[in-house]
Design a protein around this motif. Structure first.
Motif, PDB file in Angstrom:
ATOM      1  N   SER A  85       0.858  -1.187   0.000  1.00  0.00           N
ATOM      2  CA  SER A  85       0.000   0.000   0.000  1.00  0.00           C
ATOM      3  C   SER A  85       0.891   1.234   0.000  1.00  0.00           C
ATOM      4  CB  SER A  85      -0.959   0.022   1.189  1.00  0.00           C
ATOM      5  OG  SER A  85      -0.567  -0.869   2.165  1.00  0.00           O
ATOM      6  N   GLY A  86       0.381   2.279  -0.611  1.00  0.00           N
ATOM      7  CA  GLY A  86       1.161   3.514  -0.700  1.00  0.00           C
ATOM      8  C   GLY A  86       1.616   3.982   0.678  1.00  0.00           C
ATOM      9  N   GLU A  87       0.769   3.742   1.668  1.00  0.00           N
ATOM     10  CA  GLU A  87       1.057   4.202   3.039  1.00  0.00           C
ATOM     11  C   GLU A  87       2.428   3.761   3.541  1.00  0.00           C
ATOM     12  OE1 GLU A  87      -1.954   2.839   5.614  1.00  0.00           O
ATOM     13  OE2 GLU A  87      -3.426   4.307   4.901  1.00  0.00           O
ATOM     14  N   ALA A 144     -10.790  12.442  -9.803  1.00  0.00           N
ATOM     15  CA  ALA A 144      -9.978  12.211  -8.603  1.00  0.00           C
ATOM     16  C   ALA A 144      -9.274  10.854  -8.704  1.00  0.00           C
ATOM     17  CB  ALA A 144     -10.868  12.269  -7.362  1.00  0.00           C
ATOM     18  N   ASP A 145      -9.970   9.878  -9.255  1.00  0.00           N
ATOM     19  CA  ASP A 145      -9.348   8.554  -9.396  1.00  0.00           C
ATOM     20  C   ASP A 145      -8.167   8.598 -10.360  1.00  0.00           C
ATOM     21  OD1 ASP A 145     -10.800   7.111  -7.579  1.00  0.00           O
ATOM     22  OD2 ASP A 145     -12.287   6.391  -9.020  1.00  0.00           O
ATOM     23  N   TYR A 146      -8.301   9.373 -11.430  1.00  0.00           N
ATOM     24  CA  TYR A 146      -7.146   9.487 -12.341  1.00  0.00           C
ATOM     25  C   TYR A 146      -5.961  10.110 -11.615  1.00  0.00           C
ATOM     26  CZ  TYR A 146      -9.521   7.764 -16.471  1.00  0.00           C
ATOM     27  OH  TYR A 146     -10.148   6.949 -17.365  1.00  0.00           O
ATOM     28  N   THR A 212      -9.276   0.135  -7.483  1.00  0.00           N
ATOM     29  CA  THR A 212      -8.148   0.443  -6.599  1.00  0.00           C
ATOM     30  C   THR A 212      -6.950  -0.384  -7.063  1.00  0.00           C
ATOM     31  OG1 THR A 212      -8.544  -1.373  -5.125  1.00  0.00           O
ATOM     32  CG2 THR A 212      -9.719   0.680  -4.629  1.00  0.00           C
ATOM     33  N   THR A 213      -5.826  -0.141  -6.419  1.00  0.00           N
ATOM     34  CA  THR A 213      -4.642  -0.916  -6.787  1.00  0.00           C
ATOM     35  C   THR A 213      -4.741  -2.356  -6.267  1.00  0.00           C
ATOM     36  OG1 THR A 213      -3.533   0.087  -4.910  1.00  0.00           O
ATOM     37  CG2 THR A 213      -3.040   1.001  -7.068  1.00  0.00           C
ATOM     38  N   ASP A 214      -5.650  -2.605  -5.329  1.00  0.00           N
ATOM     39  CA  ASP A 214      -5.883  -4.004  -4.926  1.00  0.00           C
ATOM     40  C   ASP A 214      -6.412  -4.794  -6.119  1.00  0.00           C
ATOM     41  OD1 ASP A 214      -5.082  -3.570  -2.376  1.00  0.00           O
ATOM     42  OD2 ASP A 214      -7.084  -3.561  -1.484  1.00  0.00           O
TER      43      ASP A 214
HETATM   44  N1  UDP Z   1      -7.053   4.116  -8.718  1.00  0.00           N
HETATM   45  C1  UDP Z   1      -8.002   3.991  -9.708  1.00  0.00           C
HETATM   46  N2  UDP Z   1      -8.012   2.860 -10.472  1.00  0.00           N
HETATM   47  C2  UDP Z   1      -7.135   1.849 -10.300  1.00  0.00           C
HETATM   48  C3  UDP Z   1      -6.156   1.976  -9.279  1.00  0.00           C
HETATM   49  C4  UDP Z   1      -6.138   3.123  -8.503  1.00  0.00           C
HETATM   50  O1  UDP Z   1      -8.821   4.849  -9.891  1.00  0.00           O
HETATM   51  O2  UDP Z   1      -7.186   0.856 -11.027  1.00  0.00           O
HETATM   52  C5  UDP Z   1      -6.984   5.375  -7.921  1.00  0.00           C
HETATM   53  C6  UDP Z   1      -8.014   5.406  -6.828  1.00  0.00           C
HETATM   54  O3  UDP Z   1      -8.452   6.744  -6.700  1.00  0.00           O
HETATM   55  C7  UDP Z   1      -7.214   5.020  -5.597  1.00  0.00           C
HETATM   56  C8  UDP Z   1      -5.889   5.656  -5.895  1.00  0.00           C
HETATM   57  O4  UDP Z   1      -5.704   5.449  -7.296  1.00  0.00           O
HETATM   58  O5  UDP Z   1      -7.761   5.534  -4.407  1.00  0.00           O
HETATM   59  C9  UDP Z   1      -4.713   5.084  -5.132  1.00  0.00           C
HETATM   60  O6  UDP Z   1      -4.774   3.683  -5.096  1.00  0.00           O
HETATM   61  P1  UDP Z   1      -5.131   2.858  -3.774  1.00  0.00           P
HETATM   62  O7  UDP Z   1      -6.188   3.570  -3.004  1.00  0.00           O
HETATM   63  O8  UDP Z   1      -5.422   1.468  -4.180  1.00  0.00           O
HETATM   64  O9  UDP Z   1      -3.746   2.937  -2.993  1.00  0.00           O
HETATM   65  P2  UDP Z   1      -3.343   2.227  -1.612  1.00  0.00           P
HETATM   66  O10 UDP Z   1      -4.527   2.290  -0.692  1.00  0.00           O
HETATM   67  O11 UDP Z   1      -2.972   0.827  -1.902  1.00  0.00           O
HETATM   68  O12 UDP Z   1      -2.168   3.023  -1.130  1.00  0.00           O
END
Ligand code: UDP
Length: 309
Positions: A85-87, A144-146, A212-214
């Motif tokens: 996770s980015g965190e 925002a997602d982009y 999400t990246t999951d």
């Molecule tokens: N995101 C998206 N589509 C994807 C992957 C990521 O729109 O296929 C965007 C979404 O807004 C997400 C953000 O990228 O909140 C960051 O990814 P994520 O929340 O999965 O990060 P993590 O929680 O793993 O740090």
């Protein structure tokens, strides 16, 4: 007469495996090393080369079937997808990237790589921007997602830089094309990178908003035929309730996909869990914050929760 030998046929056009090297001799050597090349060099009826000629980074056998994957011990896995996770890139900061901590993570990944594993990496973007957070403050959700996807590319580049400083060869492939920065996602090219011993960092999730990246990690784990999806987080597994709020919370050693989905256990989002379930990809949840833990988990001696059927 050519039993056990590697021969090259020189055709007029570009050799199918050619990605820039000019010498035919190099091609022949690579032909012997690559899985695809080995098929071409040793067609039916011609014996395969002795084991000592096989390149050390090649999978010793064909990718496991999804049924085999289900019962595979962690220590026998050959190819994994590691989702961070980015965190975890923030270290002790509240936001952004802590280069020293990224270097620590890169060392963990390098140690795992040195055991002979093929590693695909997916890194989130939550340390920089999450689409949901933007939408909660009135932004257009897709927009925002982009932005969140772009954050994952920044993290991927930070990790690439750290790994390459440690001498680990990597390639970043982004689901949102940005040619000046990294490669686009091309599965067969990613396969080739892995065969050459490189780590492939997949950025921008699935390349579409509302994910999400999951989900990106589950998708890449499935298409790259990974033996498991390893989710490195701040906790050491999946609990029946929040361990930060409930001192008596119990950690599962293994838990089924069905229970994770039915009880809404916080492992990954439902679409990612469902994709792993449908493709029999075990999800291994472990703490990446403990030093040396990734290698311990991969050797079967770590603390983790495995989500499988
Ligand atoms: N995101 C998206 N589509 C994807 C992957 C990521 O729109 O296929 C965007 C979404 O807004 C997400 C953000 O990228 O909140 C960051 O990814 P994520 O929340 O999965 O990060 P993590 O929680 O793993 O740090």
């Amino acid at each position: 007469p050519y039993s056990g030998a590697v021969v090259g046929l020189r055709f007029g056009g570009r050799f199918p495996l050619d990605d820039g090297d000019s010498a035919q001799a190099t091609r022949v050597e690579r032909c012997a090393k690559s899985r695809a090349g080995r098929k071409a060099a040793y067609p039916i009826g011609v014996p395969k080369p002795p084991a000592h000629l096989a390149a050390p980074f090649m999978r010793s056998k064909a990718a496991p079937t999804s049924a085999e994957r289900e019962s595979m011990p962690l220590s026998t896995m050959k190819r994994v997808l590691l989702k961070l996770s980015g965190e975890v890139l923030m270290g002790d900061q509240q936001f952004g990237i802590d280069p020293a901590f990224v270097m620590e993570l890169a060392r963990e990944v390098k140690t795992a790589k040195e055991t002979g594993l093929e590693i695909c990496l997916v890194i989130g973007g939550g340390n920089i921007f999450r689409g949901m957070a933007g939408a909660a403050q009135g932004m257009d959700r897709a927009q925002a997602d982009y932005m969140g996807m772009l954050a994952t590319v920044m993290n991927a580049l930070a990790m690439q830089s750290a790994l390459e400083q440690l001498g680990v060869q990597t390639r970043v492939q982004s689901a949102v094309q940005m040619d000046q920065v990294c490669e686009p996602v091309i599965r067969r090219r990613a396969e080739r990178h892995l065969e050459k011993g490189r780590i492939v960092i997949f950025a921008a999730g699935v390349g579409a908003p509302y994910f999400t990246t999951d989900s990106g990690a589950a998708l890449r784990a499935a298409e790259m035929n990974c033996d498991a999806l390893l989710k490195g987080t701040s906790v050491d597994g999946v609990y029946d309730s929040d361990p930060k709020k409930n001192a008596g919370a119990k950690r599962f050693d293994t838990v089924s996909y069905g229970k994770v989905l039915a009880d809404d256990l916080k492992v990954m989002d439902a679409s990612a869990v469902a994709l792993c379930r449908d493709n029999n990809i075990p999800i291994v949840v472990f703490s990446i914050r403990e030093k040396g833990n990734l290698a311990r988990v991969l050797s079967g001696q770590g603390v983790q929760t495995i989500v499988r059927n």
